[in-house]
Design an enzyme around this catalytic site. Structure first.
Site, mmCIF file in Angstrom:
data_model
loop_
_atom_site.group_PDB
_atom_site.id
_atom_site.type_symbol
_atom_site.label_atom_id
_atom_site.label_comp_id
_atom_site.label_asym_id
_atom_site.label_seq_id
_atom_site.Cartn_x
_atom_site.Cartn_y
_atom_site.Cartn_z
ATOM 1 N N ASN A 1 0.854 -1.199 0.000
ATOM 2 C CA ASN A 1 0.000 0.000 0.000
ATOM 3 C C ASN A 1 0.886 1.245 0.000
ATOM 4 O OD1 ASN A 1 0.506 0.834 2.868
ATOM 5 N ND2 ASN A 1 -0.343 -1.214 3.224
ATOM 6 N N PHE B 1 -4.617 3.794 14.663
ATOM 7 C CA PHE B 1 -5.004 4.781 13.654
ATOM 8 C C PHE B 1 -6.214 4.261 12.903
ATOM 9 C CE2 PHE B 1 -2.025 8.308 12.944
ATOM 10 C CZ PHE B 1 -1.098 8.019 13.928
ATOM 11 N N ASP C 1 -4.600 -9.154 13.431
ATOM 12 C CA ASP C 1 -4.747 -7.722 13.708
ATOM 13 C C ASP C 1 -3.875 -7.390 14.923
ATOM 14 O OD1 ASP C 1 -5.613 -5.189 14.658
ATOM 15 O OD2 ASP C 1 -7.427 -5.431 13.450
ATOM 16 N N ILE C 2 -2.762 -6.733 14.657
ATOM 17 C CA ILE C 2 -1.768 -6.474 15.722
ATOM 18 C C ILE C 2 -2.346 -5.544 16.783
ATOM 19 C CG2 ILE C 2 0.563 -5.602 16.195
ATOM 20 C CD1 ILE C 2 1.186 -6.228 13.187
ATOM 21 N N LYS D 1 -11.810 -3.148 18.411
ATOM 22 C CA LYS D 1 -10.437 -3.598 18.684
ATOM 23 C C LYS D 1 -10.110 -3.547 20.173
ATOM 24 C CE LYS D 1 -8.932 -2.502 14.097
ATOM 25 N NZ LYS D 1 -7.849 -2.786 13.197
ATOM 26 N N LYS E 1 -14.057 1.246 15.304
ATOM 27 C CA LYS E 1 -12.773 0.541 15.448
ATOM 28 C C LYS E 1 -12.320 0.527 16.896
ATOM 29 C CE LYS E 1 -11.100 0.851 10.790
ATOM 30 N NZ LYS E 1 -10.383 1.563 9.780
ATOM 31 N N ASP F 1 -4.574 -6.035 5.529
ATOM 32 C CA ASP F 1 -5.565 -6.875 6.209
ATOM 33 C C ASP F 1 -5.472 -8.319 5.728
ATOM 34 O OD1 ASP F 1 -6.657 -4.888 7.794
ATOM 35 O OD2 ASP F 1 -7.986 -4.182 6.205
ATOM 36 N N LYS G 1 8.287 -18.142 -9.491
ATOM 37 C CA LYS G 1 7.556 -17.047 -10.128
ATOM 38 C C LYS G 1 6.343 -17.594 -10.887
ATOM 39 C CE LYS G 1 8.135 -13.309 -13.362
ATOM 40 N NZ LYS G 1 8.704 -13.055 -14.662
ATOM 41 N N ALA H 1 1.283 1.553 11.627
ATOM 42 C CA ALA H 1 1.554 0.869 10.354
ATOM 43 C C ALA H 1 0.260 0.632 9.592
ATOM 44 C CB ALA H 1 2.252 -0.465 10.621
HETATM 45 N N1 CTP Z 1 -3.819 -2.809 12.250
HETATM 46 C C1 CTP Z 1 -2.965 -3.745 12.798
HETATM 47 N N2 CTP Z 1 -2.877 -4.989 12.261
HETATM 48 C C2 CTP Z 1 -3.622 -5.325 11.192
HETATM 49 C C3 CTP Z 1 -4.489 -4.382 10.620
HETATM 50 C C4 CTP Z 1 -4.552 -3.134 11.169
HETATM 51 O O1 CTP Z 1 -2.283 -3.422 13.779
HETATM 52 N N3 CTP Z 1 -3.515 -6.541 10.703
HETATM 53 C C5 CTP Z 1 -3.926 -1.501 12.891
HETATM 54 C C6 CTP Z 1 -3.313 -0.368 12.115
HETATM 55 O O2 CTP Z 1 -1.947 -0.191 12.465
HETATM 56 C C7 CTP Z 1 -4.165 0.815 12.562
HETATM 57 C C8 CTP Z 1 -5.531 0.180 12.706
HETATM 58 O O3 CTP Z 1 -5.291 -1.182 12.969
HETATM 59 O O4 CTP Z 1 -3.764 1.277 13.821
HETATM 60 C C9 CTP Z 1 -6.340 0.320 11.454
HETATM 61 O O5 CTP Z 1 -7.461 -0.434 11.600
HETATM 62 P P1 CTP Z 1 -8.101 -1.273 10.403
HETATM 63 O O6 CTP Z 1 -9.493 -1.618 10.813
HETATM 64 O O7 CTP Z 1 -7.283 -2.404 10.030
HETATM 65 O O8 CTP Z 1 -8.067 -0.266 9.287
HETATM 66 P P2 CTP Z 1 -8.161 -0.619 7.838
HETATM 67 O O9 CTP Z 1 -7.055 -1.487 7.377
HETATM 68 O O10 CTP Z 1 -8.309 0.672 7.153
HETATM 69 O O11 CTP Z 1 -9.474 -1.517 7.891
HETATM 70 P P3 CTP Z 1 -10.823 -1.369 7.117
HETATM 71 O O12 CTP Z 1 -10.465 -1.790 5.779
HETATM 72 O O13 CTP Z 1 -11.710 -2.297 7.854
HETATM 73 O O14 CTP Z 1 -11.220 0.070 7.286
#
Ligand code: CTP
Length: 410
Positions: free
Chosen positions: A209, A325, A306-307, A343, A339, A277, A287, A273
């Site tokens: 990303n 974030f 999800d950390i 979370k 969120k 997902d 490859k 970070a």
């Molecule tokens: N985060 C994380 N580990 C993951 C995914 C997200 O720690 N595997 C953390 C990000 O660092 C950030 C927050 O979760 O602090 C973002 O939440 P998230 O719901 O994952 O946001 P998006 O990826 O934007 O999810 P969505 O597509 O559901 O909006």
């Protein structure tokens, strides 16, 4: 002692400027990152090249050279420092500071600064004793400027009296003392995640990303500058490692999760970070080749851990403060509230990353801080300023806990 502290040293014109190369050397030896601004009068006594060689950083000498886009502007220059040290500070410099004049680079940087300022006066005894100088000193001290010296002794002009610039050792000790007094997160450990993750598809391809890591790295730096021990777990970024921070570089979301687990326990976790997902269920060992006639292809994805959630729900190992974030393109605050609840973290910094905001990859950010007790709308500001505002709120969070604990014990 001064590990990773960013000191902006402003050298103004006075014979005592001859001591500044040694000052730069001692500050650097103590671990500080020193940047110098040299006034044109200062440059009569010490050369930019000397200061540049000893500090290892560009020396800024002229307001107009900073208009180049590649150079740091005077506001940025003052904002990126943890402290501004003016040594030697002439009577003229002190007068300009007291009256808000900005007619050269040093005075402009000082006027544009929101950082603590330490001044080291050096001048003739009559200039020091003059009521105008004494009034200026009083004004500056009332505004929170810290005075180092001057000492009594033989002056460069041959006279005897007060006005001698403090010795280099005393200046370095005063700077160290300043930081010891302003290290409110000393003894705390923070884990900060930053940057994108790369999820491998095959040996040459990956899913990623647009995260630059600028916000997460700035947060690591801001927490460090308040005395916190910081472990920065970062995905692939093109940024310099913040000084004094333990950096663990990772590629994928699962690597990041393992590194975060191994870095614990922590008092503070900030998940900045942009973790993917999803990851590819089975990474191909060779490859992937397209077949002749093939027009579509499918990747099977599985969810990454999800950390942020794992840290928030870590039971007895949970950091005291867990911050996440929410990068959103619509219903920013509502989505952030959801969120926060799903979370189980304590704070969410929600930001709008819609096309046109230039948040991803850019240098600025507009934050809405969502907590269980409400929403605070922060003004649009640089990512460095966002990081510093967050770090200050972290300090407030821990000091109000200490006060509450003391109240309960009383
Ligand atoms: N985060 C994380 N580990 C993951 C995914 C997200 O720690 N595997 C953390 C990000 O660092 C950030 C927050 O979760 O602090 C973002 O939440 P998230 O719901 O994952 O946001 P998006 O990826 O934007 O999810 P969505 O597509 O559901 O909006």
């Amino acid at each position: 002692m001064l590990n990773a502290k960013r000191i902006l040293l402003i050298v103004t014109g006075g014979i005592a400027a001859y001591k500044t190369p040694d000052l730069v050397r001692q500050l650097t030896k103590a671990g500080a990152d020193v940047r110098c601004v040299l006034s044109s009068a200062g440059a009569e006594f010490v050369t930019p090249l000397t200061l540049q060689s000893l500090s290892g950083n560009t020396v800024y000498t002229d307001l107009f050279s900073l208009t180049d886009e590649n150079e740091m502007g005077h506001i940025e220059l003052s904002r990126q420092a943890d402290v501004i040290l003016v040594a030697p500070a002439t009577a003229n410099t002190l007068a300009k500071m007291a009256h808000g004049l900005a007619d050269d680079l040093p005075s402009t940087v000082l006027l544009a600064s929101n950082k603590p300022v330490l001044v080291v006066p050096a001048m003739n005894v009559e200039m020091w004793d003059n009521a105008a100088t004494q009034d200026n000193i009083k004004t500056l001290q009332e505004r929170g400027v810290t005075l180092i010296g001057p000492n009594e002794g033989e002056l460069a002009c041959g006279e005897w009296g007060q006005g001698r610039m403090s010795d280099v050792d005393d200046i370095v000790n005063a700077v160290i003392h300043h930081f010891n007094m302003t290290a409110p997160l000393k003894g705390k450990h923070a884990i900060v995640t930053s940057g994108p993750t790369f999820e491998p598809i095959d040996p040459v391809r990956y899913i990623a990303n647009r995260s630059s890591g600028k916000q997460g790295h700035a947060i690591a730096r801001a927490l460090r500058s308040l005395g916190c021990r910081v472990t920065l777990v970062s995905g692939p970024v093109a940024l310099a490692e913040p000084k004094g921070v333990d950096v663990i570089s990772v590629q994928s979301g699962e690597d990041m999760y393992q590194a975060v687990k191994a870095a614990g326990p922590a008092d503070i976790a900030v998940c900045a970070a942009a973790v993917a997902d999803w990851r590819v269920q089975e990474t191909a060992s060779q490859k992937l080749k397209k077949q002749s006639g093939q027009t579509t292809s499918t990747l099977n994805l599985v969810q990454n851990t999800d950390i942020l959630q794992a840290l928030s729900q870590a039971g007895p190992d949970r950091p005291t403060l867990v911050v996440g974030f929410a990068a959103e393109t619509q219903n920013v605050v509502d989505n952030a509230r959801k969120k926060l609840a799903s979370k189980g973290c304590d704070w969410i910094l929600a930001n709008d990353v819609s096309a046109g905001t230039n948040t991803f990859g850019g240098d600025h950010n507009t934050i809405h801080l969502v907590t269980r007790s409400g929403v605070e709308d922060w003004k649009p500001q640089s990512k460095t300023d966002v990081a510093e505002q967050l770090a200050k709120q972290v300090v407030d969070f821990f000091s109000s806990r200490t006060t509450n604990t003391q109240d309960m014990g009383a």
